[in-house]
Design an enzyme around this catalytic site. Structure first.
Site, PDB file in Angstrom:
ATOM      1  N   HIS A 132      -1.575   6.370   2.500  1.00 42.30           N
ATOM      2  CA  HIS A 132      -1.582   5.179   3.352  1.00 42.30           C
ATOM      3  C   HIS A 132      -2.328   5.460   4.653  1.00 42.30           C
ATOM      4  O   HIS A 132      -2.281   6.571   5.183  1.00 42.30           O
ATOM      5  CB  HIS A 132      -0.138   4.756   3.656  1.00 42.30           C
ATOM      6  CG  HIS A 132      -0.026   3.468   4.395  1.00 42.30           C
ATOM      7  ND1 HIS A 132      -0.652   2.319   3.969  1.00 42.30           N
ATOM      8  CD2 HIS A 132       0.629   3.146   5.529  1.00 42.30           C
ATOM      9  CE1 HIS A 132      -0.368   1.340   4.805  1.00 42.30           C
ATOM     10  NE2 HIS A 132       0.398   1.818   5.754  1.00 42.30           N
ATOM     11  N   CYS A 170       0.780  -1.239   0.000  1.00 37.65           N
ATOM     12  CA  CYS A 170       0.000   0.000   0.000  1.00 37.65           C
ATOM     13  C   CYS A 170       0.813   1.292   0.000  1.00 37.65           C
ATOM     14  O   CYS A 170       0.656   2.128  -0.892  1.00 37.65           O
ATOM     15  CB  CYS A 170      -0.956  -0.008   1.199  1.00 37.65           C
ATOM     16  SG  CYS A 170      -2.253  -1.260   1.090  1.00 37.65           S
TER      17      CYS A 170
END
Length: 483
Positions: A121, A67
Site C-alpha cells: 500500500h 488497496c
C-alpha cells in the site's frame, strides 16, 4: 573448518533454490477486467500480447476490494481475517511484525528482489514501506494518487476536458486531459525505472515487482490515450441497483463523488467523462506495460522468466449506482489475472478455474521450484497453469466491512462484515453483525443468467440447493464469531 563444514550445505541449498526462473510481478490498481482479451472494448495491445503468452484466469477474485487489505493479503498469503486487517490505515506489520512476504521469501532463497512503483500500500511516507522485503530501496512506492500532477519542463498545456470536473481529486481535477508525455505522470516514470532496474538485475535470479498506479483515479492519462476512444461507443451504463439487495450491500461512493454532505449528483456529461477517463487510464497503463515487456524481450532472459499480471481489486463506474470499490459485488471482487510460464507453454489459454489473489504466493513459489513456507492460506495454481482444464478449488472468497472505511468512524470498528463466496454458478453473501455474528442480510446472484448481479435470488426454491452449498462453503471458511 567445522564452521565451514556446517555452512557449506546451506550455501549449496541457497544456490540451488536461486537457480529457478526469474519473476516479473506486475500489479495494477483499481483495475476490473477491462482488457480486450477479456472481451472488453478497452484498447490494450500490450496486455493482449501478454495474454498470448499467459494462462488467463477468467474467474479470479480479490480477498477485499480496497488497496491495503487486498495487497497485504496477496503479498503475505494470508486472508484479511487472519491478518486482522480490513482498512487502509493500518500497516500489516503493526499487527504481524514478523510475517513473511512473497518478495522476502524469494529474497531469502537467493533472489534479488526489487520494487518499482506501488506494490504494498502507498503509505504516503517512505518509512512505511516494507524495505526488508527488497534488496534495494523501493522506487515511487509511496505517494497519494491525488499528488499525481503533470510534471514537465516548460509551459503546461491546457486541460482539454469539455465538462467541468465533478470535483478535485487531491491536487488535480478528477478528470484531466493534457497533451503531455507519458513520463509526466507516475506510471510513465515507473515504466522508465522498471526498464532501468531490469537491466541491473537481468543476470538474476531476480524477482522484479512493478506496480502501476493506474487505472486508479484521477482520470488524467495524457491526451493521446483519451483520443483513442469515442465515448459514445463505450459500453452503455446501467446504474440500476440490484432488485431485493440489502442496504448493507451499498456504500456512499465517497472516493469518487466526495464527502456525503458535499456530494452533487454527476451530470450525464460528467458520468461519460469519468467513464471515458477510466478507459484512457487503461490504455496509458497498457503502453507503460509494453515498455517493460519490450525491455524483458531485449534482455535475453524472457525465456527464463515467469510473468504474472494482476489487479488488486475491481471497480464500479456507476453500475449498481456505485463509484469506486469497497463492495462484495463482482464488479469490485473480480480482477484481471494472468500467469505466463517461463517456457511459454499454454500461452493464450483461458481457464474457468476459480482463483484468488491469496493463491499467488504459493503458485509463484512452486513454479520457481522453491520450498513453500508453512501457513499460507491460498492454494497453488501451478497445476492450472500446467493444464488450464484443471480446477484446484471449489470457491473464491471476498469480504468487506460496513462502514466501508470504519476506521474513520468514532467507534473505529465495523458494524457489520459482508462475507461472500463465488462458486462456479452463483455469488452468495452473508452480512453479519460484527459483535454477535448474527446474519442480518443475505444475497444470492445466479451468474448463469445474471452476470451483472441485478436480482437478489436468496430464498428462490429453484436455487435452494446451490444456496445451501454456497452457505456451507462460506461457513467453513468464515465460522460465526462472537466478539
Amino acid at each position: 573448518m567445522r564452521f565451514l563444514h556446517l555452512l557449506l550445505p546451506l550455501l549449496i541449498a541457497s544456490a540451488l533454490h536461486a537457480a529457478g526462473p526469474n519473476v516479473l510481478f506486475i500489479m495494477t490498481d483499481d483495475y476490473r477486467p477491462e482488457l480486450a482479451s477479456y472481451g472488453s472494448p478497452a484498447i490494450t495491445p500490450n496486455m493482449d500480447r501478454l495474454a498470448r503468452r499467459s494462462v488467463q484466469f477468467d474467474r479470479a477474485y480479490c480477498q477485499q476490494a480496497v488497496c491495503n487489505p487486498s495487497r497485504s493479503s496477496m503479498l503475505t498469503g494470508l486472508r484479511p481475517d487472519t491478518l486482522g486487517l480490513w482498512n487502509n490505515g493500518t500497516h500489516f506489520r503493526e499487527l504481524k511484525p514478523g510475517v513473511m512476504t512473497l518478495p522476502l521469501w524469494f529474497k531469502q532463497q537467493g533472489y534479488t528482489t526489487r520494487c518499482v512503483g506501488k506494490i504494498f500500500h502507498n503509505w504516503h511516507t517512505a518509512e512505511k514501506g516494507d524495505r526488508r522485503s527488497w534488496s534495494a530501496d523501493e522506487f515511487l512506492h509511496y505517494a497519494n494518487h491525488g499528488n499525481d500532477t503533470p510534471q514537465i519542463a516548460g509551459e503546461l498545456p491546457p486541460n482539454e476536458i469539455t465538462a467541468p470536473s465533478l470535483r478535485n481529486y487531491g491536487e488535480v481535477p478528477l478528470c484531466e486531459c493534457r497533451d503531455v508525455p507519458d513520463e509526466a505522470y507516475f506510471d510513465g516514470r515507473v515504466a522508465a525505472e522498471a526498464v532501468k532496474v531490469l537491466a541491473e538485475v537481468k543476470d538474476g535470479p531476480f524477482f522484479l515487482a512493478v506496480g502501476f498506479w493506474k487505472p486508479h483515479a484521477p482520470f488524467n492519462a495524457p491526451k493521446k490515450y483519451w483520443d483513442l476512444y469515442d465515448r459514445d461507443k463505450l459500453p452503455p451504463l446501467n446504474p440500476a441497483r440490484p432488485e431485493g439487495a440489502p442496504e448493507l450491500a451499498f456504500h456512499a461512493s465517497t472516493e469518487v463523488l466526495g464527502p456525503v454532505g458535499e456530494q452533487v449528483p454527476p451530470t450525464p456529461e460528467q458520468v461519460a467523462e469519468m467513464r471515458h477517463g477510466y478507459f484512457a487510464n487503461i490504455s496509458y497503463l497498457d503502453a507503460q506495460l509494453g515498455k517493460v515487456l519490450d525491455a524483458l524481450e531485449k534482455s535475453g532472459v524472457a525465456e527464463n522468466t515467469v510473468i504474472t499480471f494482476v489487479g488488486d481489486h475491481g471497480y464500479h463506474l456507476g453500475e449498481h449506482s456505485l463509484w469506486g470499490k469497497t463492495s462484495t459485488f463482482d464488479y469490485d471482487a473480480r480482477v484481471p489475472f494472468m500467469i505466463a510460464r517461463a517456457d511459454g507453454k499454454n500461452g493464450g489459454a483461458k481457464t474457468d478455474s476459480l482463483a484468488e489473489l491469496v493463491d499467488l504466493f504459493p503458485t509463484l513459489v512452486e513454479m520457481c521450484g522453491l520450498p513453500i513456507p508453512e501457513g499460507l492460506e491460498g492454494d497453488s495454481l501451478a497445476a492450472v497453469v500446467a493444464d488450464p482444464a484443471v480446477s484446484v478449488k471449489p470457491a473464491a472468497f471476498t469480504q468487506h466491512p460496513r462502514p466501508a472505511y470504519f476506521d474513520r468512524e468514532p467507534e473505529k470498528r465495523p458494524k457489520a462484515m459482508g462475507y461472500s463466496v463465488r462458486t462456479g454458478g452463483v455469488r452468495y453473501t452473508e452480512w453479519r453483525d460484527w459483535l454477535t455474528g448474527e446474519v442480518v442480510a443475505k444475497e444470492l446472484y445466479d451468474h448463469r443468467t445474471d452476470s451483472a448481479e441485478l436480482k437478489n435470488r436468496t430464498g428462490a426454491p429453484e436455487l435452494a440447493k446451490e444456496e445451501a452449498v454456497a452457505a456451507k462453503l462460506l461457513l467453513a471458511q468464515f465460522p460465526i464469531v462472537k466478539r
